[in-house]
Design a protein around this motif. Structure first.
Motif, PDB file in Angstrom:
ATOM      1  N   ILE A 173       4.075 -37.282  11.977  1.00 29.82           N
ATOM      2  CA  ILE A 173       3.279 -36.500  12.950  1.00 29.82           C
ATOM      3  C   ILE A 173       4.160 -36.016  14.103  1.00 29.82           C
ATOM      4  N   PHE A 174       5.279 -36.726  14.336  1.00 22.09           N
ATOM      5  CA  PHE A 174       6.218 -36.317  15.396  1.00 22.09           C
ATOM      6  C   PHE A 174       7.259 -35.370  14.790  1.00 22.09           C
ATOM      7  N   THR A 175       6.805 -34.153  14.487  1.00 21.24           N
ATOM      8  CA  THR A 175       7.644 -33.195  13.755  1.00 21.24           C
ATOM      9  C   THR A 175       8.890 -32.787  14.541  1.00 21.24           C
ATOM     10  N   ARG A 176       8.853 -32.905  15.865  1.00 22.52           N
ATOM     11  CA  ARG A 176      10.011 -32.528  16.684  1.00 22.52           C
ATOM     12  C   ARG A 176      11.269 -33.274  16.237  1.00 22.52           C
ATOM     13  N   ASP A 177      11.090 -34.505  15.804  1.00 28.82           N
ATOM     14  CA  ASP A 177      12.258 -35.341  15.540  1.00 28.82           C
ATOM     15  C   ASP A 177      13.007 -34.982  14.269  1.00 28.82           C
ATOM     16  N   VAL A 178      12.390 -34.194  13.372  1.00 27.29           N
ATOM     17  CA  VAL A 178      13.078 -33.882  12.111  1.00 27.29           C
ATOM     18  C   VAL A 178      14.062 -32.722  12.243  1.00 27.29           C
ATOM     19  N   GLY A 179      13.963 -31.972  13.310  1.00 25.68           N
ATOM     20  CA  GLY A 179      14.903 -30.863  13.490  1.00 25.68           C
ATOM     21  C   GLY A 179      14.585 -30.066  14.738  1.00 25.68           C
ATOM     22  N   GLU A 461      -6.159 -43.147  21.340  1.00 29.25           N
ATOM     23  CA  GLU A 461      -5.444 -43.622  20.154  1.00 29.25           C
ATOM     24  C   GLU A 461      -4.082 -42.952  19.992  1.00 29.25           C
ATOM     25  N   LEU A 462      -4.013 -41.655  20.220  1.00 28.45           N
ATOM     26  CA  LEU A 462      -2.741 -40.936  20.025  1.00 28.45           C
ATOM     27  C   LEU A 462      -1.627 -41.534  20.873  1.00 28.45           C
ATOM     28  N   SER A 463      -1.932 -41.909  22.105  1.00 23.92           N
ATOM     29  CA  SER A 463      -0.883 -42.418  22.991  1.00 23.92           C
ATOM     30  C   SER A 463      -0.338 -43.758  22.499  1.00 23.92           C
ATOM     31  N   ARG A 464      -1.120 -44.472  21.714  1.00 32.52           N
ATOM     32  CA  ARG A 464      -0.650 -45.750  21.188  1.00 32.52           C
ATOM     33  C   ARG A 464       0.407 -45.562  20.105  1.00 32.52           C
ATOM     34  N   ALA A 465       0.515 -44.356  19.573  1.00 36.34           N
ATOM     35  CA  ALA A 465       1.552 -44.060  18.585  1.00 36.34           C
ATOM     36  C   ALA A 465       2.889 -43.752  19.265  1.00 36.34           C
ATOM     37  N   ARG A 466       2.910 -43.725  20.604  1.00 35.10           N
ATOM     38  CA  ARG A 466       4.122 -43.498  21.398  1.00 35.10           C
ATOM     39  C   ARG A 466       4.758 -42.151  21.133  1.00 35.10           C
ATOM     40  N   GLY A 467       4.057 -41.109  21.536  1.00 37.15           N
ATOM     41  CA  GLY A 467       4.621 -39.767  21.444  1.00 37.15           C
ATOM     42  C   GLY A 467       3.616 -38.762  21.955  1.00 37.15           C
ATOM     43  N   GLY A 468       4.073 -37.784  22.736  1.00 42.17           N
ATOM     44  CA  GLY A 468       3.178 -36.766  23.265  1.00 42.17           C
ATOM     45  C   GLY A 468       3.262 -35.481  22.449  1.00 42.17           C
ATOM     46  N   PHE A 469       2.778 -34.388  23.033  1.00 44.66           N
ATOM     47  CA  PHE A 469       2.666 -33.133  22.280  1.00 44.66           C
ATOM     48  C   PHE A 469       4.007 -32.436  22.092  1.00 44.66           C
ATOM     49  N   HIS A 470       4.975 -32.732  22.944  1.00 48.27           N
ATOM     50  CA  HIS A 470       6.329 -32.231  22.690  1.00 48.27           C
ATOM     51  C   HIS A 470       6.843 -32.843  21.393  1.00 48.27           C
ATOM     52  N   CYS A 471       6.618 -34.163  21.232  1.00 51.14           N
ATOM     53  CA  CYS A 471       7.020 -34.848  19.995  1.00 51.14           C
ATOM     54  C   CYS A 471       6.278 -34.296  18.780  1.00 51.14           C
ATOM     55  N   MET A 472       5.009 -33.906  18.975  1.00 51.22           N
ATOM     56  CA  MET A 472       4.155 -33.514  17.846  1.00 51.22           C
ATOM     57  C   MET A 472       4.258 -32.026  17.516  1.00 51.22           C
ATOM     58  N   SER A 473       5.384 -31.416  17.850  1.00 56.44           N
ATOM     59  CA  SER A 473       5.538 -29.972  17.621  1.00 56.44           C
ATOM     60  C   SER A 473       6.979 -29.654  17.295  1.00 56.44           C
TER      61      SER A 473
END
Length: 483
Positions: A173-179, A461-473
């Motif tokens: 879900i944290f697509t930012r981290d793949v590239g 719940e989303l915040s418990r996954a440790r990542g915000g919307f920058h991470c999720m894009s």
């Protein structure tokens, strides 16, 4: 498989230009299979409630993205989408009623489309089975599985009968981290943790094999390992070459920031700099070394950009502790243990003479004033309104991890109350996403004219996954900033 689109474009040269296309991954069933005993191995601090994330939190993110990036998919159809049937299927990849947006692009759909190619399917199944230690019989079964179902198995680790055959990859879900998109290139990650190896493999196959990216295959940059890394001692050598997308920021057309953090090593940053300079992608790279701590994790967890002259940041990162020669502790602790943050800028023209910034805030001011030619003084908004202990508490729940849909319009979590106060004091409007969606649907608010707004998103719940919307894009197309 989808045909190549001649109008498809990859181009991102700032963090704040009007967002046009991005890659996302909606929460899948694998998120609901994280168990406490494996949570930290899978890089989660907690177990989350899947239905709440899907239907009560992430769905607002998708709706909002649609109004800005693909309004035809949602404008005038909100009531149907919000009905029981629509709410279940609009967000579900591979379902006939899935939104299937070509601007809010779902990774699972790209994966299933790519897997329709039998040759690619065989190769990827073999690669996944190799890293997951599957039997040959399972490999043959997966090779013969329907592409849509196979894509889901690759991501969730679970067969259609709910039997798990390997671990889920809940971090997708944290697509930012793949590239990271850097101008018209894509820099792929090299993950620090084993939990992210499969998602990295899947994304590598997508970028190199999906027709969508066909004309950009020569623009995909991969980080190599340092020479003869396999001869280094230990399983986790200090020489490991790692780089994750949350540590890479495209701040202006010729300037990239790379964080050295818990997840990105100095060797990873060094290899990325060489790749970017050798391929003429940018002219300067600034490395920001932040303390290697779980609560900081990536560069985008401690600061992100809001406008060309405005940033949100954790104060202790903005200003490192000053060295006091009269404090015995400075001699008793090693320098890196003092949690200092440094910023070192390398230029392609003169890489052997890097520029050192006094602190991160000085770097951000330099970007705003010199790279982006801001006509206004640089503004800094501090996490938790710079009040102890709210600064650290709210940074932990991603107060600094904001996604700009356009300059000045950013998404953040609704739970960071003191940071919200700081945004209001800086002249921003603050609006709840539920109200904004209704106003966008009715026409009371126009997505094109909205300015200086912090959009608050539900986050229990989303915040418990440790990542915000920058991470999720993972933005792949932004407009150029208009000067």
């Amino acid at each position: 498989m989808s045909e190549q689109n001649p109008n498809f474009k990859v181009s991102v040269n700032t963090e704040i230009g009007r967002l046009r296309k991005l890659l996302i991954h909606s929460p899948d069933s694998g998120l609901g299979k994280v168990v406490p005993s494996k949570a930290q191995d899978w890089l989660f601090e907690d177990i989350v409630h899947l239905d709440t994330i899907r239907k009560g939190e992430y769905d607002y993110y998708i709706k909002l993205l649609m109004y800005f990036l693909d309004p035809e998919k949602i404008k005038g159809k909100l009531a149907q989408i919000d009905s029981e049937e629509g709410n279940r299927n609009f967000y579900k990849p591979n379902h006939p009623d899935f939104h299937n947006s070509t601007s809010v692009i779902e990774i699972q759909n790209l994966l299933s489309e790519m897997l329709e190619n039998e040759s690619i399917r065989k190769k990827l199944v073999a690669a996944v089975c190799a890293i997951e230690g599957c039997t040959y019989k399972v490999q043959m079964e997966l090779t013969n599985t329907d592409p849509k179902e196979l894509a889901e198995i690759f991501i969730s680790g679970t067969l259609a009968n709910d039997i798990m055959i390997f671990a889920p990859i809940p971090n997708l879900i944290f697509t930012r981290d793949v590239g990271t998109t850097i101008n018209n290139h894509i820099l792929l990650n090299k993950p620090a943790k084993k939990a992210r190896v499969r998602e990295t493999l899947l994304m590598r196959y997508i970028f190199f094999n999906h027709p969508l990216f066909e004309s950009y295959r020569n623009n995909i940059l991969e980080i190599p390992d340092v020479t003869m890394h396999f001869l280094r001692p230990g399983d986790e050598p200090t020489f490991s070459t790692t780089l994750e997308g949350g540590d890479v920021m495209m701040v202006s057309q010729n300037h990239v920031l790379i964080g050295c953090s818990e997840r990105t090593s100095e060797h990873g940053a060094n290899e990325a700099i060489k790749l970017l300079f050798d391929n003429d992608v940018v002219e300067k790279v600034t490395v920001v070394k932040i303390p290697s701590k779980r609560d900081y994790m990536h560069l985008d967890t401690v600061f992100t950009q809001v406008k060309r002259n405005t940033w949100v940041i954790l104060n202790s990162i903005a200003h490192s502790p000053k060295f006091n020669p009269y404090e015995p502790i400075n001699f008793l602790k090693e320098p890196e243990k003092l949690e200092a943050t440094t910023a070192i800028q390398f230029t392609k023209a003169n890489p052997q003479a890097p520029k050192h910034f006094e602190h991160v805030e000085a770097l951000l001011n330099d970007i705003s004033q010199n790279d982006l030619k801001s006509n206004e003084p640089t503004k800094i908004i501090y996490s938790g309104n710079n009040q102890f202990p709210y600064d650290s508490r709210e940074q932990w729940t991603d107060s600094c991890n904001l996604l700009a849909i356009k300059e000045g319009v950013v998404l953040g979590y609704d739970r960071n109350d003191k940071t919200v106060e700081a945004f209001k004091a800086a002249g921003f409007n603050v609006v709840d996403v539920k109200d904004l969606i209704q106003d966008l649907e009715s026409g009371k608010v126009d997505a094109e004219t909205l300015t200086d707004t912090l959009i608050l998103m539900p986050s229990a719940e989303l915040s418990r996954a440790r990542g915000g919307f920058h991470c999720m894009s993972l933005p792949i197309l932004r407009d150029n900033l208009v000067h």
